[in-house]
Write a protein that holds these residues in place. Structure first.
Motif, PDB file in Angstrom:
ATOM      1  N   PHE A   1       0.836  -1.208   0.000  1.00 14.26           N
ATOM      2  CA  PHE A   1       0.000   0.000   0.000  1.00 14.26           C
ATOM      3  C   PHE A   1       0.867   1.253   0.000  1.00 14.26           C
ATOM      4  O   PHE A   1       0.626   2.187  -0.768  1.00 14.26           O
ATOM      5  CB  PHE A   1      -0.934  -0.013   1.217  1.00 14.26           C
ATOM      6  N   ASP A   2       1.889   1.272   0.840  1.00 18.62           N
ATOM      7  CA  ASP A   2       2.792   2.434   0.883  1.00 18.62           C
ATOM      8  C   ASP A   2       3.530   2.613  -0.435  1.00 18.62           C
ATOM      9  O   ASP A   2       3.714   3.744  -0.905  1.00 18.62           O
ATOM     10  CB  ASP A   2       3.784   2.299   2.038  1.00 18.62           C
TER      11      ASP A   2
ATOM     12  N   LEU B   1       1.141   4.115  -2.933  1.00 21.62           N
ATOM     13  CA  LEU B   1       0.942   5.541  -2.663  1.00 21.62           C
ATOM     14  C   LEU B   1       2.125   6.363  -3.170  1.00 21.62           C
ATOM     15  O   LEU B   1       1.942   7.482  -3.651  1.00 21.62           O
ATOM     16  CB  LEU B   1       0.750   5.789  -1.169  1.00 21.62           C
TER      17      LEU B   1
ATOM     18  N   ALA C   1      -3.277   9.520  -5.038  1.00 21.24           N
ATOM     19  CA  ALA C   1      -2.850   9.052  -3.720  1.00 21.24           C
ATOM     20  C   ALA C   1      -3.868   9.467  -2.657  1.00 21.24           C
ATOM     21  O   ALA C   1      -4.185   8.684  -1.761  1.00 21.24           O
ATOM     22  CB  ALA C   1      -1.463   9.595  -3.390  1.00 21.24           C
ATOM     23  N   ASP C   2      -4.389  10.683  -2.778  1.00 20.46           N
ATOM     24  CA  ASP C   2      -5.410  11.123  -1.825  1.00 20.46           C
ATOM     25  C   ASP C   2      -6.663  10.272  -1.938  1.00 20.46           C
ATOM     26  O   ASP C   2      -7.268   9.898  -0.924  1.00 20.46           O
ATOM     27  CB  ASP C   2      -5.761  12.592  -2.050  1.00 20.46           C
TER      28      ASP C   2
ATOM     29  N   ARG D   1      -5.955   6.955  -0.302  1.00 18.57           N
ATOM     30  CA  ARG D   1      -5.973   7.057   1.166  1.00 18.57           C
ATOM     31  C   ARG D   1      -7.399   7.093   1.694  1.00 18.57           C
ATOM     32  O   ARG D   1      -7.705   6.494   2.721  1.00 18.57           O
ATOM     33  CB  ARG D   1      -5.231   8.313   1.618  1.00 18.57           C
ATOM     34  N   ARG D   2      -8.277   7.809   0.981  1.00 18.27           N
ATOM     35  CA  ARG D   2      -9.673   7.875   1.417  1.00 18.27           C
ATOM     36  C   ARG D   2     -10.374   6.535   1.247  1.00 18.27           C
ATOM     37  O   ARG D   2     -11.197   6.150   2.071  1.00 18.27           O
ATOM     38  CB  ARG D   2     -10.426   8.957   0.642  1.00 18.27           C
TER      39      ARG D   2
ATOM     40  N   GLY E   1      -7.394   3.691   3.163  1.00 19.61           N
ATOM     41  CA  GLY E   1      -6.630   4.008   4.365  1.00 19.61           C
ATOM     42  C   GLY E   1      -7.203   3.404   5.629  1.00 19.61           C
ATOM     43  O   GLY E   1      -6.461   2.914   6.483  1.00 19.61           O
TER      44      GLY E   1
ATOM     45  N   GLU F   1      -5.509   0.851   8.424  1.00 19.92           N
ATOM     46  CA  GLU F   1      -5.502   1.113   9.863  1.00 19.92           C
ATOM     47  C   GLU F   1      -6.156  -0.039  10.620  1.00 19.92           C
ATOM     48  O   GLU F   1      -5.717  -0.409  11.709  1.00 19.92           O
ATOM     49  CB  GLU F   1      -6.212   2.431  10.176  1.00 19.92           C
TER      50      GLU F   1
END
Length: 137
Positions: free
Chosen positions: A102-103, A106, A114-115, A118-119, A122, A126
């Protein structure tokens, strides 16, 4: 995955139908099949809102995420047995692989994509970190 993917697909199909038509009863109605691209995106839990150039990479991250969750679940099932340490090690490796993928994704995509990633993904990452911490307790 959604608890009832069939209901999710029927709801999405209902949204795609023209609004001028009278509502159908669900007793004898068969849902309109969705295109495969939309059906797959709904089942994976993310729309293809970003460039399709990264679609395969996103699918790979999702596959690794699912694999890591299965490994964590397997480790939790073997808690307080002689197999726990080995299962936990496999789960940690799978989670690190998913988080690393994932990183890396990104880092490769443009900032706007990328934003969006993340939405859309992400919270899943987590969640994976939180589930991994349960193995430490």
């Amino acid at each position: 995955m959604h608890r009832n993917p069939g209901a999710l697909l029927r709801a999405a199909a209902a949204l795609l139908r023209p609004t001028a038509a009278a509502p159908q009863t669900l007793t004898n109605a068969t849902p309109t099949p969705l295109p495969l691209s939309l059906r797959g995106a709904l089942l994976r839990g993310h729309p293809r809102a970003f460039s399709t150039d990264y679609g395969k990479d996103v699918d790979e991250v999702n596959r690794k995420f699912a694999e890591a969750r299965e490994e964590i679940e397997s480790a939790m099932d073997s808690k307080e047995t002689v197999y726990f340490n080995e299962e936990a090690s496999c789960a940690r490796d799978a989670a690190a692989d998913a988080l690393g993928a994932f990183d890396a994704l990104l880092a490769r995509v443009p900032p706007a994509d990328a934003d969006k990633l993340r939405r859309s993904m992400g919270l899943k990452m987590e969640q994976l970190k939180a589930e991994l911490k349960q193995l430490e307790v």
